[in-house]
Design a protein around this motif. Structure first.
Motif, short mmCIF file in Angstrom:
data_model
loop_
_atom_site.label_atom_id
_atom_site.label_comp_id
_atom_site.label_asym_id
_atom_site.label_seq_id
_atom_site.Cartn_x
_atom_site.Cartn_y
_atom_site.Cartn_z
N LYS A 1 8.99 16.85 -9.88
CA LYS A 1 8.39 17.14 -8.61
C LYS A 1 8.51 15.12 -8.25
CE LYS A 1 4.52 19.58 -6.50
NZ LYS A 1 5.06 20.21 -5.38
N ASN A 2 9.83 15.38 -8.36
CA ASN A 2 9.16 13.48 -7.09
C ASN A 2 9.95 13.44 -6.03
OD1 ASN A 2 12.18 13.32 -7.66
ND2 ASN A 2 12.24 13.18 -9.90
N ARG A 3 10.30 14.15 -4.88
CA ARG A 3 10.87 14.10 -3.78
C ARG A 3 9.69 13.36 -2.73
NH1 ARG A 3 16.10 14.63 -3.52
NH2 ARG A 3 15.93 14.32 -1.47
N ASP B 1 9.80 21.62 -0.17
CA ASP B 1 9.65 22.49 -1.60
C ASP B 1 9.03 22.17 -2.80
OD1 ASP B 1 11.31 21.07 -2.83
OD2 ASP B 1 13.43 21.89 -2.10
N GLU B 2 9.16 23.37 -3.96
CA GLU B 2 8.89 23.21 -4.98
C GLU B 2 8.97 21.39 -5.49
OE1 GLU B 2 10.53 24.89 -4.15
OE2 GLU B 2 9.30 27.20 -4.65
N ASP B 3 9.97 21.42 -4.76
CA ASP B 3 10.47 19.58 -5.75
C ASP B 3 9.63 18.53 -5.02
OD1 ASP B 3 11.88 20.72 -7.78
OD2 ASP B 3 13.49 21.29 -6.47
N VAL B 4 9.05 18.61 -4.22
CA VAL B 4 8.40 17.38 -3.20
C VAL B 4 7.46 17.66 -3.59
CG1 VAL B 4 7.56 17.07 -0.46
CG2 VAL B 4 9.68 18.13 -0.99
N CYS B 5 7.01 15.45 -3.48
CA CYS B 5 5.52 15.74 -4.41
C CYS B 5 5.23 14.76 -2.79
CB CYS B 5 5.53 14.18 -5.37
SG CYS B 5 6.26 12.92 -4.31
N ALA C 1 0.70 -1.09 -0.07
CA ALA C 1 -0.12 0.37 0.53
C ALA C 1 0.64 1.17 -0.02
CB ALA C 1 -0.80 -0.48 0.94
N VAL C 2 2.23 1.51 0.98
CA VAL C 2 2.85 2.43 0.52
C VAL C 2 3.49 2.45 -0.67
CG1 VAL C 2 5.60 3.42 1.47
CG2 VAL C 2 3.69 2.02 3.25
N GLU C 3 4.17 1.89 -1.16
CA GLU C 3 4.01 1.47 -3.05
C GLU C 3 3.08 2.27 -4.05
OE1 GLU C 3 7.08 0.53 -4.00
OE2 GLU C 3 7.71 -0.37 -1.85
N GLY C 4 1.81 1.68 -2.84
CA GLY C 4 0.82 2.30 -4.06
C GLY C 4 1.24 3.71 -4.30
N ALA C 5 0.25 4.16 -2.21
CA ALA C 5 0.99 6.12 -1.79
C ALA C 5 2.26 6.40 -2.79
CB ALA C 5 1.32 5.64 -0.56
N MET C 6 3.11 6.31 -2.85
CA MET C 6 4.38 6.74 -3.71
C MET C 6 4.21 6.67 -5.31
SD MET C 6 7.18 5.10 -0.77
CE MET C 6 8.96 5.73 -2.12
N LYS C 7 3.85 5.78 -5.76
CA LYS C 7 3.08 5.83 -6.95
C LYS C 7 2.39 7.11 -7.14
CE LYS C 7 2.81 2.26 -9.67
NZ LYS C 7 2.29 1.02 -9.80
N LEU C 8 1.62 7.31 -7.13
CA LEU C 8 0.26 7.60 -6.57
C LEU C 8 0.41 9.12 -6.80
CD1 LEU C 8 -3.14 7.86 -6.83
CD2 LEU C 8 -2.68 8.48 -4.13
N ALA C 9 1.75 9.26 -5.48
CA ALA C 9 2.45 11.02 -5.22
C ALA C 9 2.77 11.02 -6.74
CB ALA C 9 3.06 11.01 -4.51
N ARG C 10 4.06 10.55 -6.88
CA ARG C 10 4.42 10.67 -8.38
C ARG C 10 3.91 11.12 -9.51
NH1 ARG C 10 10.61 7.67 -7.05
NH2 ARG C 10 11.51 8.61 -5.82
N THR C 11 2.96 10.49 -9.80
CA THR C 11 1.80 10.49 -10.72
C THR C 11 1.21 11.11 -10.59
OG1 THR C 11 0.69 9.16 -12.67
CG2 THR C 11 0.60 8.70 -10.37
N PHE C 12 0.82 11.98 -9.84
CA PHE C 12 0.26 13.19 -9.87
C PHE C 12 0.60 14.47 -10.08
CE2 PHE C 12 -1.91 16.79 -6.64
CZ PHE C 12 -3.73 16.47 -7.75
N ALA C 13 2.17 14.22 -9.40
CA ALA C 13 2.42 15.73 -9.43
C ALA C 13 3.20 15.84 -11.61
CB ALA C 13 4.10 15.80 -8.47
N ARG C 14 3.32 14.85 -11.42
CA ARG C 14 4.11 14.44 -12.68
C ARG C 14 2.82 14.99 -13.90
NH1 ARG C 14 7.61 11.00 -16.15
NH2 ARG C 14 8.70 10.14 -13.83
N GLN C 15 1.60 15.15 -13.16
CA GLN C 15 0.36 15.58 -14.04
C GLN C 15 0.43 16.37 -13.61
OE1 GLN C 15 -3.09 12.26 -13.68
NE2 GLN C 15 -1.54 10.85 -12.74
N ASN C 16 0.37 17.16 -13.22
CA ASN C 16 -0.18 18.64 -12.37
C ASN C 16 0.88 19.80 -12.34
OD1 ASN C 16 -3.28 18.37 -11.89
ND2 ASN C 16 -2.41 16.57 -11.36
N PHE C 17 2.04 19.09 -12.03
CA PHE C 17 3.19 19.98 -12.20
C PHE C 17 4.22 19.21 -12.99
CE2 PHE C 17 1.50 19.78 -7.68
CZ PHE C 17 1.03 21.77 -7.68
N SER C 18 5.31 18.79 -12.43
CA SER C 18 6.19 18.24 -13.49
C SER C 18 7.62 17.56 -12.99
CB SER C 18 7.84 19.44 -13.88
OG SER C 18 8.29 19.50 -12.47
N SER C 19 8.13 16.43 -13.71
CA SER C 19 9.03 14.99 -13.23
C SER C 19 9.58 15.28 -12.72
CB SER C 19 9.30 14.72 -14.70
OG SER C 19 10.07 15.02 -15.23
#
Ligand SMILES: *Cc1c(COP(=O)(O)O)cnc(C)c1O
Length: 405
Positions: A123-125, A176-180, A103-121
């Motif tokens: 933003k992945n920290r 900061d801005e790079d944190v998803c 479930a933690v893996e899923g949360a991390m994937k979700l956070a990264r894809t959401f940031a990529r979709q709405n901000f930029s790649s």
């Protein structure tokens, strides 16, 4: 059996030298019919103890109907549990998987894809806490703030910043801005039963909102009633964007859940994520039954009452034993920090019919079933007091104090 165990199973668990046979309520029985008071609850999974009649009946009936179903099909229990979890938590949607780490893996994937979709790649920290525990798979290990678990297996997933729990300055410097996402346990369980302050959680909320990052709470251990509320975050008044549940959720059948707010509902569309065994009709039916039993038997009140009694007793031990230095936690997630290694004490407790667990080398962790009563606490504390007294250079004050608890 222990010799065959040692010869056939990889030695990754420091197994206790008893073979368990069955359980009933707050007790376990070994193959020689010795009885143990279970304050470990299978690492927090067995919130209803063992063989609860309603869980047994639900499991038996569901076994005759349908155990597993491809997640591409709908089923009443899978839907009803999702609705119920959202109702209790205030979240909007659920993704099921089998264990906490997954479930933690899923949360991390979700956070990264959401940031990529709405901000930029970029933003992945992820910002996570030192001493945290989020699991043993590569992603979850990469956000677990304890080197001893990851050092032998590097390289870890890049992109994690670790900060100290309750350190507002480090938190402000890290987000900061790079944190998803900021990922944390409101009460660190495996890390020694350490609470995040309401102020720290509120600042994490403010900063994540400001920078468009997700606030993700891992309540795999502290959630679903263990703190005395349905969720440990409730007391702080801070609401997460993502809530991760596991351990007791499936009543012993593997089940974990990733709960998200409405903004995130569509962040992962068809084909983006999956778990074959996640959210089976059996696991979800038992999850529903577990939640109903907690309500019907008023177990949150019981957790609070027994928990208060336990924390009073633990504080008493701290004031009377020179080997006990701090009592922490709430509800039925509590810890007693010792000045001596905890494992030998747990071994001795086991020989006296008490199952206790030790984390961080010297913290006794009390993680019992929600069914525990005050009398059980008294028995357990008397045993711990006696074992401490046997090891204490200062003699016999500890035992006398336990009598008063
Ligand atoms: C146990 C635990 C996990 C990992 O769950 P598994 O089911 O062992 O994968 C993650 N986070 C917390 C807070 C836990 O206590």
């Amino acid at each position: 059996m222990l010799a065959r165990d040692a010869a056939s199973l990889l030695p990754v668990y420091a197994r206790y030298q008893v073979v368990m046979d069955r359980g009933e309520g707050v007790y376990l029985f070994d193959t020689s019919s010795n009885r143990y008071l279970d304050l470990m609850a299978g690492m927090g999974v067995n919130a209803l103890g063992h063989a609860h009649p309603r869980m047994v009946a639900a499991m038996a009936e569901q076994a005759g109907q349908m155990v597993h179903l491809s997640p591409q099909f709908s089923n009443r229990y899978t839907v009803e549990l999702a609705e119920r979890l959202c109702e209790l938590s205030g979240m909007t949607g659920v993704f099921y998987s089998t264990g906490g780490s997954e479930a933690v893996e899923g949360a991390m994937k979700l956070a990264r894809t959401f940031a990529r979709q709405n901000f930029s790649s970029h933003k992945n920290r992820v910002v996570a806490l030192r001493m945290s525990y989020h699991g043993r798979t590569y992603g979850s290990l990469s956000v677990t703030g304890q080197d001893k678990y990851s050092a032998d297996f590097g390289p870890s997933l890049p992109g994690t910043t670790f900060i100290d729990r309750n350190n507002l300055e480090q938190l402000r410097a890290a987000v900061d801005e790079d944190v998803c996402a900021v990922l944390l346990e409101p009460i660190l369980g495996e890390g020694g039963v350490q609470e995040c302050s309401a102020e720290f959680l509120a600042e994490a909320r403010r900063l994540t909102t400001k920078f468009g990052a997700l606030l993700m709470f891992d309540e795999i251990q502290c959630g679903l009633g263990r703190s005395g509320d349905w969720f440990a975050f409730e007391q702080s008044g801070v609401r997460p964007d993502v809530l991760i549940l596991g351990k007791p959720l499936g009543g012993g059948i593997p089940l974990s859940a990733l709960l998200v707010n409405d903004t995130l509902f569509h962040a992962m569309g068809p084909g983006k994520h999956a778990s074959t065994l996640g959210g089976s009709p059996m696991a979800c039916r038992l999850g529903l039954e577990f939640l109903s039993i907690v309500e019907d038997e008023r177990l949150l009140e019981r957790v609070r009452d027994t928990g208060t009694h336990l924390s009073r007793g633990l504080r008493e031990l701290v004031s009377t034993s020179d080997l006990a230095i701090e009592a922490r936690g709430r509800g039925l997630l509590q810890g007693l920090e010792l000045t001596i290694p905890g494992r030998p004490l747990c071994e001795d407790a086991l020989a006296e019919g008490l199952m206790l667990n030790c984390v961080q080398g010297s913290v006794l962790r009390f993680l019992p079933p929600f069914l525990l009563e005050r009398e059980h606490v008294d028995i357990a504390l008397e045993c711990v007091a006696r074992l401490l007294q046997q090891r204490s250079p200062a003699g016999d004050r500890t035992l006398a104090a336990a009598g008063k608890a």
